[in-house]
Design a protein around this motif. Structure first.
Motif: not given
Length: 186
Positions: A56-68
């Motif tokens: 999750a933290s990598v996805a957030q940093d990369a701007g690709i995080y999806h809450p679902l």
């Protein structure tokens, strides 16, 4: 000669040496065909853009995080065909806690891009399902939810649909970290 009191420490020492010499700890397991493997991964293109991750933290940093999305390690059966071949092959022989970076050619990932996989569809087939197609639109097909893309709309009656996998023709890079290995049922 060893006294009775001396026997107990001597026996414990011998037993501990035997156990240490004969045991394979969890960190020494290696991935084999049929094992249930659990990994964390980060996937990126050659330009450095991250396209997927289990973290999750990598996805957030990369701007690709999806809450679902469920950001948990990925589990699969090694050599079962459930993973792209290059990813699966890269995990073979890895140990728990080991990390590896791999670069997969299109052939090792989702295959080469095939222009013959752009197929014509009648516009009415889409509009009858309340779909108003536009170029580059992603559609999900059938029970499998396979992703396809509207390639072009050459006229009012035909839509050209690209059924290549969205990653077809792309070189993919992965950092893979093995989190767990459970022996398969052999």
């Amino acid at each position: 000669m060893i006294s009775r009191k001396g026997w107990i420490p001597a026996i414990l020492l011998v037993l501990s040496l035997v156990l240490i010499a004969g045991c394979t700890g969890p960190a020494e397991k290696t991935v084999k065909a049929g094992d249930n493997v659990t990994v964390d991964y980060i996937g990126w293109f050659d330009n450095g853009t991250i396209f997927d991750t289990s973290i999750a933290s990598v996805a957030q940093d990369a701007g690709i995080y999806h809450p679902l999305k469920d950001y948990t390690p990925l589990s699969f059966i090694a050599s079962s065909g459930s993973m792209i071949s290059g990813f699966d092959n890269a995990t073979m022989g890895m140990k728990i806690g080991e990390s590896k970076n791999v670069t997969l050619s299109p052939a090792e990932a989702y295959g080469e891009y095939d222009p013959e996989m752009i197929i014509p569809v009648n516009m009415t087939d889409l509009t009858s399902q309340n779909i108003t197609p536009y170029v580059n639109q992603t559609l999900y097909v059938g029970y499998t939810g396979q992703q396809v893309r509207v390639h072009s709309i050459p006229n009012n009656t035909t839509v050209l649909i690209d059924v290549n996998h969205p990653m077809a023709g792309k070189t993919l890079n992965f950092q893979i970290t093995v989190r767990d290995i459970q022996p398969g049922n052999v």
